[in-house]
Design a protein around this motif. Structure first.
Motif, PDB file in Angstrom:
ATOM      1  N   ALA A   6      44.987  33.817  51.437  1.00  0.00           N
ATOM      2  CA  ALA A   6      43.878  34.749  51.631  1.00  0.00           C
ATOM      3  C   ALA A   6      42.619  34.061  51.121  1.00  0.00           C
ATOM      4  O   ALA A   6      42.671  33.278  50.167  1.00  0.00           O
ATOM      5  CB  ALA A   6      44.109  36.043  50.863  1.00  0.00           C
ATOM      6  N   ARG A   7      41.518  34.329  51.755  1.00  0.00           N
ATOM      7  CA  ARG A   7      40.252  33.740  51.343  1.00  0.00           C
ATOM      8  C   ARG A   7      39.382  34.842  50.747  1.00  0.00           C
ATOM      9  O   ARG A   7      39.121  35.855  51.397  1.00  0.00           O
ATOM     10  CB  ARG A   7      39.549  33.102  52.521  1.00  0.00           C
ATOM     11  CG  ARG A   7      38.276  32.380  52.152  1.00  0.00           C
ATOM     12  CD  ARG A   7      37.669  31.713  53.360  1.00  0.00           C
ATOM     13  NE  ARG A   7      38.507  30.653  53.844  1.00  0.00           N
ATOM     14  CZ  ARG A   7      38.294  29.358  53.614  1.00  0.00           C
ATOM     15  NH1 ARG A   7      37.246  28.991  52.917  1.00  0.00           N
ATOM     16  NH2 ARG A   7      39.108  28.445  54.101  1.00  0.00           N
ATOM     17  N   LYS A   8      38.978  34.637  49.497  1.00  0.00           N
ATOM     18  CA  LYS A   8      38.108  35.600  48.821  1.00  0.00           C
ATOM     19  C   LYS A   8      36.970  34.845  48.148  1.00  0.00           C
ATOM     20  O   LYS A   8      37.221  33.924  47.354  1.00  0.00           O
ATOM     21  CB  LYS A   8      38.879  36.391  47.764  1.00  0.00           C
ATOM     22  CG  LYS A   8      39.905  37.335  48.334  1.00  0.00           C
ATOM     23  CD  LYS A   8      40.570  38.128  47.238  1.00  0.00           C
ATOM     24  CE  LYS A   8      41.643  39.036  47.823  1.00  0.00           C
ATOM     25  NZ  LYS A   8      42.332  39.782  46.782  1.00  0.00           N
ATOM     26  N   ARG A   9      35.769  35.213  48.476  1.00  0.00           N
ATOM     27  CA  ARG A   9      34.569  34.585  47.897  1.00  0.00           C
ATOM     28  C   ARG A   9      34.618  33.060  48.001  1.00  0.00           C
ATOM     29  O   ARG A   9      34.270  32.350  47.066  1.00  0.00           O
ATOM     30  CB  ARG A   9      34.396  35.000  46.445  1.00  0.00           C
ATOM     31  CG  ARG A   9      34.177  36.480  46.275  1.00  0.00           C
ATOM     32  CD  ARG A   9      33.936  36.835  44.845  1.00  0.00           C
ATOM     33  NE  ARG A   9      34.053  38.270  44.704  1.00  0.00           N
ATOM     34  CZ  ARG A   9      34.519  38.851  43.626  1.00  0.00           C
ATOM     35  NH1 ARG A   9      34.907  38.125  42.606  1.00  0.00           N
ATOM     36  NH2 ARG A   9      34.588  40.148  43.564  1.00  0.00           N
ATOM     37  N   HIS A  13      43.424  31.626  48.125  1.00  0.00           N
ATOM     38  CA  HIS A  13      44.482  32.054  47.218  1.00  0.00           C
ATOM     39  C   HIS A  13      45.814  31.959  47.960  1.00  0.00           C
ATOM     40  O   HIS A  13      45.952  32.500  49.055  1.00  0.00           O
ATOM     41  CB  HIS A  13      44.249  33.496  46.754  1.00  0.00           C
ATOM     42  CG  HIS A  13      42.975  33.658  45.996  1.00  0.00           C
ATOM     43  ND1 HIS A  13      42.881  33.400  44.659  1.00  0.00           N
ATOM     44  CD2 HIS A  13      41.746  34.039  46.404  1.00  0.00           C
ATOM     45  CE1 HIS A  13      41.645  33.626  44.260  1.00  0.00           C
ATOM     46  NE2 HIS A  13      40.931  34.010  45.309  1.00  0.00           N
TER      47      HIS A  13
END
Length: 82
Positions: A6-9, A13
């Protein structure tokens, strides 16, 4: 469990997600449908290094994980298939 990201900011991850959750069977996925990849991988590499002490215990984590075919996470238990 199946690896996923998952891509966050802007950060990526890595985690493992329950196969049951991916297939829409939420009631069967247990109490932790997603687990951070580093937690699982650390547990598995430590266990495999301890088990193979004397053979090739100095092998790096990536090489050790390459020999793993399947990890089954159950409550209080990880089953590793080579």
């Amino acid at each position: 469990m199946t690896p996923s990201t998952a891509r966050k900011r802007g950060l990526i991850h890595r985690y493992y997600v329950s196969r049951a959750l991916l297939e829409g069977r939420k009631g069967e996925c247990g109490s932790h449908p997603r687990v951070a990849a580093d937690q699982i991988e650390t547990l598995v590499t430590d266990a495999l290094k301890a088990r193979s002490a004397g053979n090739d215990a100095d092998g790096d984590a990536r090489a050790i994980l390459q020999s793993v075919q399947r990890i089954i996470a159950q409550e209080g238990n990880l089953r590793v298939e080579m």
